[in-house]
Design a protein around this motif. Structure first.
Motif, mmCIF file in Angstrom:
data_model
loop_
_atom_site.group_PDB
_atom_site.id
_atom_site.type_symbol
_atom_site.label_atom_id
_atom_site.label_comp_id
_atom_site.label_asym_id
_atom_site.label_seq_id
_atom_site.Cartn_x
_atom_site.Cartn_y
_atom_site.Cartn_z
ATOM 1 N N ALA A 141 2.893 -1.358 -11.509
ATOM 2 C CA ALA A 141 4.092 -1.907 -10.860
ATOM 3 C C ALA A 141 4.909 -0.848 -10.142
ATOM 4 O O ALA A 141 5.329 -1.049 -8.994
ATOM 5 N N ASP A 142 5.133 0.291 -10.798
ATOM 6 C CA ASP A 142 6.034 1.291 -10.230
ATOM 7 C C ASP A 142 5.334 2.282 -9.302
ATOM 8 O O ASP A 142 5.829 2.578 -8.215
ATOM 9 N N VAL A 143 4.189 2.798 -9.742
ATOM 10 C CA VAL A 143 3.492 3.793 -8.920
ATOM 11 C C VAL A 143 2.846 3.136 -7.705
ATOM 12 O O VAL A 143 3.130 3.503 -6.556
ATOM 13 N N TYR A 144 1.991 2.142 -7.957
ATOM 14 C CA TYR A 144 1.235 1.543 -6.849
ATOM 15 C C TYR A 144 1.975 0.387 -6.186
ATOM 16 O O TYR A 144 1.888 0.215 -4.964
ATOM 17 N N GLY A 145 2.710 -0.397 -6.956
ATOM 18 C CA GLY A 145 3.393 -1.550 -6.376
ATOM 19 C C GLY A 145 4.723 -1.235 -5.737
ATOM 20 O O GLY A 145 5.070 -1.779 -4.691
ATOM 21 N N ARG A 146 5.498 -0.339 -6.345
ATOM 22 C CA ARG A 146 6.843 -0.057 -5.852
ATOM 23 C C ARG A 146 6.880 1.150 -4.913
ATOM 24 O O ARG A 146 7.654 1.171 -3.948
ATOM 25 N N THR A 147 6.049 2.159 -5.172
ATOM 26 C CA THR A 147 6.151 3.412 -4.420
ATOM 27 C C THR A 147 5.061 3.572 -3.365
ATOM 28 O O THR A 147 5.357 3.715 -2.178
ATOM 29 N N LEU A 148 3.812 3.537 -3.768
ATOM 30 C CA LEU A 148 2.734 3.822 -2.823
ATOM 31 C C LEU A 148 2.441 2.666 -1.876
ATOM 32 O O LEU A 148 1.710 2.836 -0.897
ATOM 33 N N SER A 149 3.014 1.495 -2.142
ATOM 34 C CA SER A 149 2.845 0.344 -1.247
ATOM 35 C C SER A 149 3.982 0.207 -0.242
ATOM 36 O O SER A 149 3.997 -0.742 0.542
ATOM 37 N N ARG A 150 4.923 1.129 -0.262
ATOM 38 C CA ARG A 150 6.059 1.035 0.644
ATOM 39 C C ARG A 150 5.608 1.134 2.103
ATOM 40 O O ARG A 150 4.639 1.836 2.410
ATOM 41 N N GLY A 207 6.210 2.398 6.065
ATOM 42 C CA GLY A 207 6.715 3.662 6.596
ATOM 43 C C GLY A 207 5.685 4.756 6.649
ATOM 44 O O GLY A 207 5.834 5.731 7.394
ATOM 45 N N LEU A 208 4.639 4.636 5.851
ATOM 46 C CA LEU A 208 3.541 5.610 5.856
ATOM 47 C C LEU A 208 2.278 4.859 5.457
ATOM 48 O O LEU A 208 2.275 4.119 4.479
ATOM 49 N N SER A 209 1.227 5.024 6.235
ATOM 50 C CA SER A 209 -0.006 4.285 5.960
ATOM 51 C C SER A 209 -0.623 4.718 4.638
ATOM 52 O O SER A 209 -0.405 5.845 4.170
ATOM 53 N N VAL A 210 -1.411 3.836 4.056
ATOM 54 C CA VAL A 210 -2.095 4.158 2.797
ATOM 55 C C VAL A 210 -3.005 5.370 2.989
ATOM 56 O O VAL A 210 -3.075 6.254 2.124
ATOM 57 N N CYS A 211 -3.675 5.432 4.123
ATOM 58 C CA CYS A 211 -4.584 6.552 4.391
ATOM 59 C C CYS A 211 -3.812 7.866 4.441
ATOM 60 O O CYS A 211 -4.205 8.860 3.811
ATOM 61 N N ASP A 212 -2.702 7.898 5.170
ATOM 62 C CA ASP A 212 -1.899 9.117 5.249
ATOM 63 C C ASP A 212 -1.315 9.476 3.892
ATOM 64 O O ASP A 212 -1.214 10.663 3.541
ATOM 65 N N ARG A 213 -0.925 8.468 3.122
ATOM 66 C CA ARG A 213 -0.414 8.736 1.774
ATOM 67 C C ARG A 213 -1.478 9.442 0.933
ATOM 68 O O ARG A 213 -1.198 10.450 0.268
ATOM 69 N N VAL A 261 -10.003 4.407 1.288
ATOM 70 C CA VAL A 261 -9.041 3.725 2.162
ATOM 71 C C VAL A 261 -9.243 4.066 3.631
ATOM 72 O O VAL A 261 -8.425 3.702 4.480
ATOM 73 N N GLY A 262 -10.341 4.766 3.945
ATOM 74 C CA GLY A 262 -10.703 4.949 5.345
ATOM 75 C C GLY A 262 -10.504 6.311 5.949
ATOM 76 O O GLY A 262 -10.731 6.494 7.159
ATOM 77 N N ALA A 263 -10.106 7.308 5.167
ATOM 78 C CA ALA A 263 -9.983 8.656 5.712
ATOM 79 C C ALA A 263 -11.372 9.210 6.027
ATOM 80 O O ALA A 263 -12.330 8.961 5.297
#
Length: 227
Positions: free
Chosen positions: A144-153, A155-161, A188-190
Motif C-alpha cells: 500500500a505505502d511503497v508501491y501503491g502510495r509512493t512508486l505509483s505516483r 510525475g515520473l514514469s515507472v521505468c525512470d523510477r 518495466v521496459g528499460a
C-alpha cells in the motif's frame, strides 16, 4: 574520496553533443541520467555531492521529477537525508511542484499490487510470501505505502523510477535489493544499456571490489534473461 571527486565521477558519465547539450544514450533520457546521479549522490549522504548533483539535475529535469525522486528516496536512503535535501530545495524559494490527490487505502492496495507484480514478474508471489512471513503488517505496508502510495505516483514514469532506484541501491551497496530492481527495471521496459548506464552511475564512487561484485551480479542477471 572527496565530494568533488565523487561528483566528477558522476559527471564523467554524461554524454553531450557538439553544442554541449546532454543527449540520450542507449535508451537513457538525459533527464533520467541526471536524476539517477542525484539518486546515487543521496545514497552517499555527502551534502556537497548531492547538492551539486541537485543543481545539475535542475538544469535538465523538471521540478516534479526532482521532487518525485526525493519522495521515493525516503524508501531507500531514509527520511533524514531526504528532509535535508528538501530543505535545500526550498531554500531556493521553490515551492511544491505538485500535490497528489489522496485516495483510499483500498485503492493504494490495488494499485500497489498491480505495480509490484509488474516490477517483480515471476518473483512476485514468492516476494509477497517472504514479506508476510516477516510480518503480515509489513506486507500491507510494502504494497500500500511503497508501491501503491509512493512508486505509483504520477510525475515520473515507472521505468525512470526503477532506473533511479538501481543507481541509488548500487551506490548504497544494497546488493540483495539491487538484484531485484535490476530485474525490475528490465521488466518495466528499460533497455539493458540504460540499466547498465545507471548501474555505472551507482558504482562510480565505490571501490574496485564493489565494482567487480556489482558488475558480476549484472552479468548473472543478463545470462538469466538471455541477454
Amino acid at each position: 574520496m572527496s565530494g568533488a571527486a565523487v561528483l566528477g565521477l558522476f559527471l564523467n558519465l554524461i554524454k553531450v553533443d557538439e553544442d554541449g547539450r546532454s543527449v540520450e544514450v542507449d535508451g537513457l533520457r538525459p533527464a533520467c541520467a541526471a536524476l539517477a546521479r542525484f539518486s546515487a549522490a543521496l545514497a552517499n549522504d555527502r551534502s556537497d555531492t548531492w547538492k551539486a548533483a541537485l543543481i545539475d539535475a535542475q538544469e535538465i529535469a523538471s521540478p516534479v521529477e526532482i521532487e518525485e525522486v526525493l519522495l521515493q528516496s525516503c524508501l531507500f536512503v531514509g527520511f533524514p537525508v531526504v528532509l535535508n535535501a528538501f530543505e535545500a530545495l526550498r531554500a531556493q524559494d521553490i515551492g511544491c511542484a505538485e500535490e497528489l490527490t489522496e485516495v483510499s487505502l483500498t485503492d493504494h492496495l490495488s494499485v500497489g499490487e498491480e505495480l509490484c507484480a509488474r516490477i517483480y514478474g515471476e518473483a512476485y508471489d514468492s516476494l509477497r510470501e517472504n514479506i508476510r512471513n516477516l510480518h503480515p503488517d509489513l506486507d500491507r505496508c510494502v504494497i500500500a505505502d511503497v508501491y501503491g502510495r509512493t512508486l505509483s505516483r504520477p510525475g515520473l514514469s515507472v521505468c525512470d523510477r526503477e532506473l533511479c532506484i538501481v543507481a541509488q541501491l548500487a551506490a548504497g551497496r544494497h546488493v540483495r535489493q539491487l538484484k531485484a530492481h535490476l530485474f525490475g527495471a528490465l521488466n518495466v521496459g528499460a533497455t539493458p544499456e540504460a540499466v547498465e548506464s545507471v548501474l555505472e552511475i551507482g558504482i562510480a564512487s565505490g571501490t574496485r571490489e564493489d565494482r567487480v561484485e556489482l558488475l558480476s551480479l549484472w552479468g548473472e542477471i543478463k545470462r538469466r534473461v538471455g541477454l
